[in-house]
Design a protein around this motif. Structure first.
Motif, short mmCIF file in Angstrom:
data_model
loop_
_atom_site.label_atom_id
_atom_site.label_comp_id
_atom_site.label_asym_id
_atom_site.label_seq_id
_atom_site.Cartn_x
_atom_site.Cartn_y
_atom_site.Cartn_z
N ALA A 133 0.85 -1.20 0.00
CA ALA A 133 0.00 0.00 0.00
C ALA A 133 0.88 1.25 0.00
O ALA A 133 1.80 1.37 0.80
CB ALA A 133 -0.92 0.00 1.20
N GLN A 134 0.57 2.16 -0.90
CA GLN A 134 1.33 3.41 -1.02
C GLN A 134 0.57 4.51 -0.30
O GLN A 134 -0.39 5.06 -0.81
CB GLN A 134 1.53 3.76 -2.49
CG GLN A 134 2.31 2.71 -3.27
CD GLN A 134 2.35 3.02 -4.75
OE1 GLN A 134 2.22 4.17 -5.17
NE2 GLN A 134 2.54 1.99 -5.56
N GLY A 135 0.98 4.80 0.91
CA GLY A 135 0.33 5.85 1.68
C GLY A 135 -0.74 5.28 2.60
O GLY A 135 -1.16 4.14 2.48
N ALA A 136 -1.16 6.12 3.53
CA ALA A 136 -2.19 5.75 4.50
C ALA A 136 -3.52 6.34 4.02
O ALA A 136 -3.68 7.56 3.98
CB ALA A 136 -1.83 6.28 5.88
N TRP A 137 -4.46 5.47 3.66
CA TRP A 137 -5.74 5.91 3.12
C TRP A 137 -6.81 5.87 4.21
O TRP A 137 -6.80 4.99 5.07
CB TRP A 137 -6.13 5.03 1.93
CG TRP A 137 -5.14 5.15 0.82
CD1 TRP A 137 -4.06 4.35 0.57
CD2 TRP A 137 -5.08 6.20 -0.15
NE1 TRP A 137 -3.35 4.82 -0.50
CE2 TRP A 137 -3.95 5.96 -0.96
CE3 TRP A 137 -5.89 7.31 -0.41
CZ2 TRP A 137 -3.61 6.79 -2.03
CZ3 TRP A 137 -5.54 8.14 -1.46
CH2 TRP A 137 -4.41 7.87 -2.26
N ASP A 138 -7.73 6.83 4.13
CA ASP A 138 -8.81 6.89 5.11
C ASP A 138 -9.65 5.62 5.07
O ASP A 138 -9.70 4.91 4.06
CB ASP A 138 -9.70 8.10 4.84
CG ASP A 138 -9.01 9.43 5.12
OD1 ASP A 138 -8.00 9.41 5.85
OD2 ASP A 138 -9.47 10.46 4.59
N LEU A 139 -10.36 5.39 6.16
CA LEU A 139 -11.17 4.18 6.29
C LEU A 139 -12.22 4.07 5.19
O LEU A 139 -12.58 2.96 4.78
CB LEU A 139 -11.84 4.16 7.67
CG LEU A 139 -12.63 2.91 8.04
CD1 LEU A 139 -11.73 1.67 8.07
CD2 LEU A 139 -13.32 3.10 9.39
#
Length: 368
Positions: free
Chosen positions: A184-190
């Motif tokens: 996963a590239q980056g932290a994505w919102d729920l």
């Protein structure tokens, strides 16, 4: 794992970004369709799925809502152990009054987190601020007591939180973030980890086969004469990130519920000659758990540890919509119950050659 289904997945085919971040609508990912009888494969876009369904078919989806199931905490072993250790607590399975969790340490130089061994009696201390309970009175800071190691899943632990029900869910949403893996590239919102029809909170990871659906597409399918029904199965962790354990394809116990309306819809569809198409392996697991020898499905709630292998005779489900599964995933064994290993391998070879994307943000595969 069947020998025929072993393959190498290049890194560039691991979807690290949601389609929306790649300039696509949810329902504009790619769709590979494989015929169960002939093994013939065609390629389309997901919003064209109605071309391959018939009036009288039934889509059965999983309406479980994804939790932000990765929670930062401290593992407190007591004064004699010399302080508390920072850990990440990954919720794996919910039980009536306890949870099964995976404990991971702080990231190393390679970004990976090593597993953490706890002991019964240890405490997990979370960083939430006290908030009101459902009765309006202040609640204590969130904690969990380590009860025991899991009986058959190494590195997992049974814990009991000091909150229950909606109070616990509120604390989890205040503190947690979605479980994500190294691709996963980056932290994505729920919100990126929810299907549009998700309603019942409880999954550690998104039931991702249904992610590409939009309400516009679903309503269009209904106008085409295709039915829609829901089950709930709260998914556990898809991987423990402990290679020796993941290779064993251990299956956790997962909670499911089939409402009467869904059981009636499945049975009616089969009696009228329509096809029951499971949206995701979780739906297959749920329906096949309760199906009788005649394929009839009963409304029921409970827990399942059913693992579907290539020699399983499918009783309630005729087709499967699923994402593309990584090498050595136990889900490939389930897919081989729908499609013999050799044509399944040919389909996957074609997906690799055509540049399909894997994982929860990737492309889709329909087997009918």
């Amino acid at each position: 794992m069947l020998e025929e289904l072993q393959f190498d997945l290049p890194e560039h085919l691991e979807a690290g970004l949601p389609p929306e971040a790649r300039g696509l609508r949810r329902d504009h990912v790619r769709l590979m369709v494989t015929d169960r009888a002939t093994g013939h494969t065609v390629h389309a876009r997901f919003d064209q799925i109605g071309r391959f369904l018939r009036p009288g078919d039934l889509l059965v989806t999983n309406d479980s809502r994804t939790l932000p199931a990765a929670l930062p905490a401290f593992l407190d072993r007591g004064r004699a152990a010399g302080g508390a250790q920072p850990v990440e607590v990954r919720l794996a399975h919910r039980h009536k009054r306890s949870w099964t969790v995976l404990l991971k340490g702080e990231p190393g130089p390679d970004g990976r987190r090593a597993e953490v061994v706890a002991e019964p009696g240890d405490r997990l201390l979370f960083l939430t601020s006290p908030g009101p309970t459902s009765l309006g009175s202040p609640s204590a800071p969130l904690e969990a007591l380590v009860l025991a190691p899991h009986p058959y899943l190494p590195f997992l632990w049974q814990v009991r939180f000091n909150r229950l029900g909606s109070d616990l869910l509120e604390a989890i949403h205040q503190l947690g973030r979605p479980v994500r893996y190294s691709y996963a590239q980056g932290a994505w919102d729920l919100d990126y980890y929810q299907t549009v029809y998700a309603t019942t909170p409880g999954s550690a990871e998104m039931p991702s086969a249904g992610r590409a659906f939009t309400w516009e597409l679903l309503l269009g399918l209904r106008a085409q004469g295709i039915g829609l029904a829901f089950i709930t199965l709260h998914t556990g962790l898809s991987a423990f990130q402990v290679p020796d354990i993941d290779r064993l394809h251990l299956v956790g116990e997962e909670e499911y519920s089939i409402p009467p309306a869904t059981a009636d819809a499945v049975n009616r569809t089969r009696s009228l000659g329509g096809r029951v198409v499971a949206v995701g392996t979780t739906v297959v697991r749920t329906l096949e758990t309760v199906a009788g020898e005649d394929g009839q499905v009963a409304a029921r709630s409970g827990w399942t540890r059913l693992r579907i292998t290539p020699d399983h005779r499918l009783r309630a489900v005729d087709g499967l919509l699923s994402g593309l599964h990584e090498p050595e995933a136990s889900h490939l064994d389930m897919l081989a119950a729908f499609l013999a290993p050799q044509p399944l391998r040919r389909a996957y070879d074609e997906a690799l050659a055509q540049g399909y994307l894997w994982h929860e943000f990737g492309d889709e595969h329909l087997i009918l």
